[in-house]
Design a protein around this motif. Structure first.
Motif, PDB file in Angstrom:
ATOM      1  N   GLU A   1       3.687  -3.117  -0.026  1.00  0.00           N
ATOM      2  CA  GLU A   1       3.747  -1.663  -0.124  1.00  0.00           C
ATOM      3  C   GLU A   1       2.646  -1.016   0.709  1.00  0.00           C
ATOM      4  O   GLU A   1       2.875  -0.042   1.438  1.00  0.00           O
ATOM      5  CB  GLU A   1       3.594  -1.231  -1.586  1.00  0.00           C
ATOM      6  N   ILE A   2       1.428  -1.551   0.592  1.00  0.00           N
ATOM      7  CA  ILE A   2       0.298  -0.984   1.330  1.00  0.00           C
ATOM      8  C   ILE A   2       0.494  -1.162   2.835  1.00  0.00           C
ATOM      9  O   ILE A   2       0.275  -0.234   3.615  1.00  0.00           O
ATOM     10  CB  ILE A   2      -1.020  -1.644   0.872  1.00  0.00           C
ATOM     11  N   ASP A   3       0.936  -2.359   3.259  1.00  0.00           N
ATOM     12  CA  ASP A   3       1.140  -2.617   4.684  1.00  0.00           C
ATOM     13  C   ASP A   3       2.178  -1.672   5.279  1.00  0.00           C
ATOM     14  O   ASP A   3       2.081  -1.282   6.444  1.00  0.00           O
ATOM     15  CB  ASP A   3       1.553  -4.067   4.908  1.00  0.00           C
ATOM     16  N   ALA A   4       3.182  -1.310   4.469  1.00  0.00           N
ATOM     17  CA  ALA A   4       4.207  -0.396   4.965  1.00  0.00           C
ATOM     18  C   ALA A   4       3.646   1.003   5.201  1.00  0.00           C
ATOM     19  O   ALA A   4       4.151   1.742   6.058  1.00  0.00           O
ATOM     20  CB  ALA A   4       5.370  -0.339   3.975  1.00  0.00           C
ATOM     21  N   ILE A   5       2.607   1.375   4.457  1.00  0.00           N
ATOM     22  CA  ILE A   5       1.976   2.686   4.642  1.00  0.00           C
ATOM     23  C   ILE A   5       0.973   2.616   5.793  1.00  0.00           C
ATOM     24  O   ILE A   5       1.068   3.341   6.773  1.00  0.00           O
ATOM     25  CB  ILE A   5       1.281   3.136   3.347  1.00  0.00           C
TER      26      ILE A   5
ATOM     27  N   LEU B   1      -5.367   0.145   4.654  1.00  0.00           N
ATOM     28  CA  LEU B   1      -5.646   0.475   3.256  1.00  0.00           C
ATOM     29  C   LEU B   1      -5.707  -0.759   2.371  1.00  0.00           C
ATOM     30  O   LEU B   1      -6.137  -0.662   1.212  1.00  0.00           O
ATOM     31  CB  LEU B   1      -4.575   1.437   2.730  1.00  0.00           C
ATOM     32  N   GLY B   2      -5.295  -1.903   2.882  1.00  0.00           N
ATOM     33  CA  GLY B   2      -5.249  -3.110   2.062  1.00  0.00           C
ATOM     34  C   GLY B   2      -6.199  -4.188   2.520  1.00  0.00           C
ATOM     35  O   GLY B   2      -5.965  -5.375   2.286  1.00  0.00           O
TER      36      GLY B   2
END
Length: 811
Positions: free
Chosen positions: A522-526, A530-531
């Motif tokens: 989920e974070i990588d897609a944003i 952020l991760g």
């Protein structure tokens, strides 16, 4: 202990006082992981408990009574305190348990004796730990220094290897070699400095009379004798001679005695001064019981004197003066530990065509620094300036392999030619050296740095560093399996998996890796930034659970125990609540509600401290709140977040903005005590909680359904536009649907809710019916809360702490 028939086994176990590592055998059969422990003990049951304490807490603090309703693993019931127990430290990483990697100022290479080796994750600017004293040697008049250092546990990619800000490659004569875990290091030179050697000058024989000496004069000489090349002088004990009694032996000394010897013209009596080695001091007394007289008897060998026939002389009892023989010798120096070699580093400062000659005497010593007989060895050295028109300094390292083999040695150095202002000899340093070959460090990455030191070094601090990227394991969402192939990574999920499974040695079945890597995806897609997690763990006392909390916090993720499994939840926008709590599944005990009329805690902004990737020092993101606006700048009272495990301004800025919005939009907090349903929500879940004291928020349970008409357990009062949420047979809430009153009863409503499976109470098979929650849109929004803490009780209830949830926090 005796168990009473009719008592539940789980309840008895809580009071038995056994530890968390326990085996239970019931009627000859050992309880397995999937067995229920909520059975009642009968009078004929034979129960054997094998208590195997390994540092865990008592079972009574670990069992959750609510779990007795389900066949939950027995082993998980006795490991609830596990998160704070195991350590992931790989060794003993002394400072205040702080690696230079985490220091905010003056990063240097230091030896962190007795501390944990660095456990780095992500991409960090690493200042490797010194793992031994630096070793140097002079080669062709150049000082070549070798440093052996440790980047830390695990395997790393490395780049940008520097001294301070200067690349190693640009320094003359400098090179480095990195050895990963398990790689063979061909040669390791372990050198141990002799602390009492520090640039002493070796005087020539012409300077001996100018040197100070330690002197003791005997008041009463008892006897003197010469035998087989040794002189023995016995005196009445005096405190002035204690210095010489305590000297390590042999020690070079001078002594003056009075002798009488025959000549062709008659006997001659005179004082003579001899040089020699003090080899023994015998303490004795006259045997008297009441008033004994004590004696010292000093024995000397290696005699050298003015050329009188001492072997035929009579030693008179009129004089004995003992002096420390400084002469032209420096030492003795003693090696700190057993070694196979001695490296002696000297400097000869010579004018044109001048030279230095010196002798090195070594012998092996025992633990009291006394000579081991038969280990003496003498070596001679010579350095000459080949130029007659130029002064120069000649640096030299002489490597001695003692004939007596490994051991601790005494080293004495004696200059044998005269000295002057154009011929000066200094011993710079001496190393006791052991050379190891084919060395393997199975768990660490070692770096060997070789540099050419400047001739007149000022002794600067060591600041070698490199940019290193940890190799970790990973996990495949498609195959739902751990990938143990090591690859460079900055992902927080990889750091969690590697810390838990590899460093902590924990099994895969007590961590929710699938949920963890769903969050990472989920974070990588944003935005992958952020991760990330970039940090060095340097304290082995930090528990495994605390490490996971730190890793997850960088990605705004919370790690928590859920039913004996390490679970994870991300701080993000929630579209639907996890469940609904109302008066049917809560109790009044423990209820509280608070509201901050101003910004929570009086904070008017946020300050996030992170690590600047360029300077490797702390940097700050600061925002202040003006009304409902967020403005860049320093607040008066900031809510501070120290996040030195973040080294990206984008990641730090995202956290700062979200925390500012939380101050604005999350001002209420609540505590409730839930019944059975409280067990099924987790930290981070968004839930809906009906305020039982608000008449506009109405709830109850579903009695029946016919089409879109629902019969309810409670009377419903409609006022304006109303919306309803219904839970299915698993307790999962639906979306909101418009609700209208039924024409023939106040105990119901009509709503176009999909054909979901409901739980309808029948008193036997179904005892937890589906619930409804009906209110206006505004009231429904006001019932959204985020779970921040969950504490199962001993009576089947669960205490929940929640804070106000708002979609605006994540906008």
């Amino acid at each position: 202990m005796h168990a009473r028939a009719g008592v539940k086994f789980s309840e008895w176990l809580e009071t038995a006082g056994v530890h968390s590592d326990v085996r239970a055998i019931i009627n000859g059969r050992e309880l397995q992981d999937d067995d229920d422990i909520d059975f009642c003990i009968s009078a004929d049951d034979r129960i054997l408990i094998f208590d195997q304490p390994k540092g865990g807490g008592l079972v009574k603090t670990l069992l959750n009574p609510f779990e007795h309703l389900n066949p939950i693993k027995f082993t998980q019931k006795v490991m609830g305190a596990f998160i704070k127990q195991p350590n992931a430290g790989g060794g003993a990483a002394g400072q205040a348990k702080t690696s230079p990697n985490n220091s905010l100022k003056g990063q240097t290479n230091i030896a962190r004796n007795g501390e944990a080796r660095p456990d780095n994750y992500g991409l960090v600017r690493a200042f490797p730990d010194m793992i031994q004293q630096l070793i140097f040697e002079y080669v062709s008049n150049n000082k070549e220094v070798t440093q052996f250092m440790n980047f830390g546990l695990g395997k790393y990619d490395y780049s940008s290897v520097r001294y301070s800000e200067t690349n190693i490659g640009s320094m003359a004569g400098a090179s480095y070699t990195v050895y990963g875990p398990g790689e063979v290091i061909p040669t390791v030179i372990e050198g141990y400095q002799l602390d009492d050697v520090d640039g002493q000058e070796l005087p020539g024989p012409n300077e001996s009379s100018e040197l100070p000496v330690e002197t003791a004069t005997a008041n009463t000489v008892v006897s003197g004798s010469y035998t087989s090349g040794q002189v023995a002088m016995k005196i009445v004990r005096q405190s002035e001679f204690d210095f010489f009694k305590d000297l390590p032996r042999p020690s070079p000394v001078k002594f003056t005695i009075n002798i009488t010897y025959p000549t062709t013209t008659g006997s001659v009596t005179q004082d003579v001064t001899l040089t020699g080695n003090l080899i023994n001091c015998i303490e004795s007394d006259d045997g008297s019981v009441t008033t004994p007289v004590y004696y010292y008897e000093f024995i000397f060998d290696q005699l050298n004197g003015p050329g009188v026939p001492i072997e035929t002389a009579t030693i008179n009892t009129t004089k004995f003066v003992l002096m420390q023989n400084s002469g032209v010798s420096v030492g003795p120096f003693f090696s700190p530990l057993v070694s196979s070699q001695l490296w002696i580093h000297t400097q000869s400062k010579l004018g044109g065509n001048d030279y230095t000659d010196w002798r090195v005497d070594i012998w092996k010593v025992d633990d009291d620094n006394n000579q081991i007989p038969g280990t003496n060895q003498s070596l001679s050295f010579h350095v000459q300036n080949p130029r007659d028109d130029l002064s120069d300094t000649f640096y030299r390292t002489d490597k001695i392999t003692p004939l007596a083999g490994e051991g601790r040695y005494s080293i004495t150095m004696t200059r044998t030619n005269n000295s002057h202002d154009r011929s000066i000899l200094e011993v710079e340093e001496i190393h006791a050296v052991n050379v190891r070959t084919n060395v393997v460090h199975p768990d660490d990455t070692t770096v060997i740095i070789k540099v050419r030191a400047t001739e007149n070094s000022t002794g600067r601090e060591m600041k070698y560093n490199a940019l290193i990227n940890r190799h970790t394991i990973s996990y495949s969402l498609s195959t739902q399996s751990v990938d143990y192939t090591l690859r460079p990574s900055r992902k927080f999920a990889d750091a969690v998996a590697h810390t838990w499974l590899v460093m902590g040695g924990q099994p895969e079945n007590n961590i929710d890796l699938y949920g963890l890597y769903q969050i990472q995806a989920e974070i990588d897609a944003i935005d992958p930034r952020l991760g990330r997690f970039d940090f060095t763990f340097d304290d082995e006392d930090v528990s495994l659970g605390a490490r996971l909390e730190t890793i997850c916090d960088a990605a705004s993720v919370t790690a928590f125990w859920d039913d004996g499994v390490m679970s994870f939840v991300r701080d993000k926008k929630r579209t639907t609540p996890a469940t609904v709590f109302n008066r049917n599944n809560t109790v009044e005990v423990g209820y509280s509600l608070s509201y901050d009329m101003t910004l929570p805690g009086g904070f008017d902004g946020v300050e996030v401290q992170y690590r600047d990737p360029n300077t490797n020092k702390q940097a700050f993101i600061r925002y202040r709140i003006n009304g409902n606006s967020i403005i860049s700048g320093s607040p008066v009272k900031a809510r501070k977040f120290e996040m030195m495990y973040v080294r990206d301004s984008f990641q730090a800025n995202d956290r700062a903005l979200r925390e500012c919005k939380r101050l604005i939009y999350s001002r209420m907090a609540m505590s409730i005590t839930a019944l059975a349903d409280g067990e099924w929500v987790g930290v981070g879940d968004m839930v809906q909680i009906v305020d039982t004291y608000d008449t506009n928020q109405q709830s109850g349970y579903i009695v029946s359904r016919i089409g879109n008409d629902f019969e309810t357990s409670e009377r419903i009062t409609f006022a304006g536009s109303m919306f309803v949420v219904v839970t299915d047979y698993l307790g999962t809430p639906t979306a909101r649907y418009p609700a209208r009153p039924l024409p023939d009863t106040a105990f119901g409503f009509s709503a176009a809710i999909p054909d979901i499976e409901l739980n309808i109470y029948d008193g036997m098979n179904v005892q937890s019916p589906s619930r409804y929650f009906i209110a206006s849109t505004e009231e429904l929004d006001a019932t959204k809360w985020e779970v921040t803490d969950k504490s199962p009780g001993t009576d089947g209830t669960t205490a929940l702490t929640v804070r106000e949830y708002s979609d605006l926090i994540y906008s």
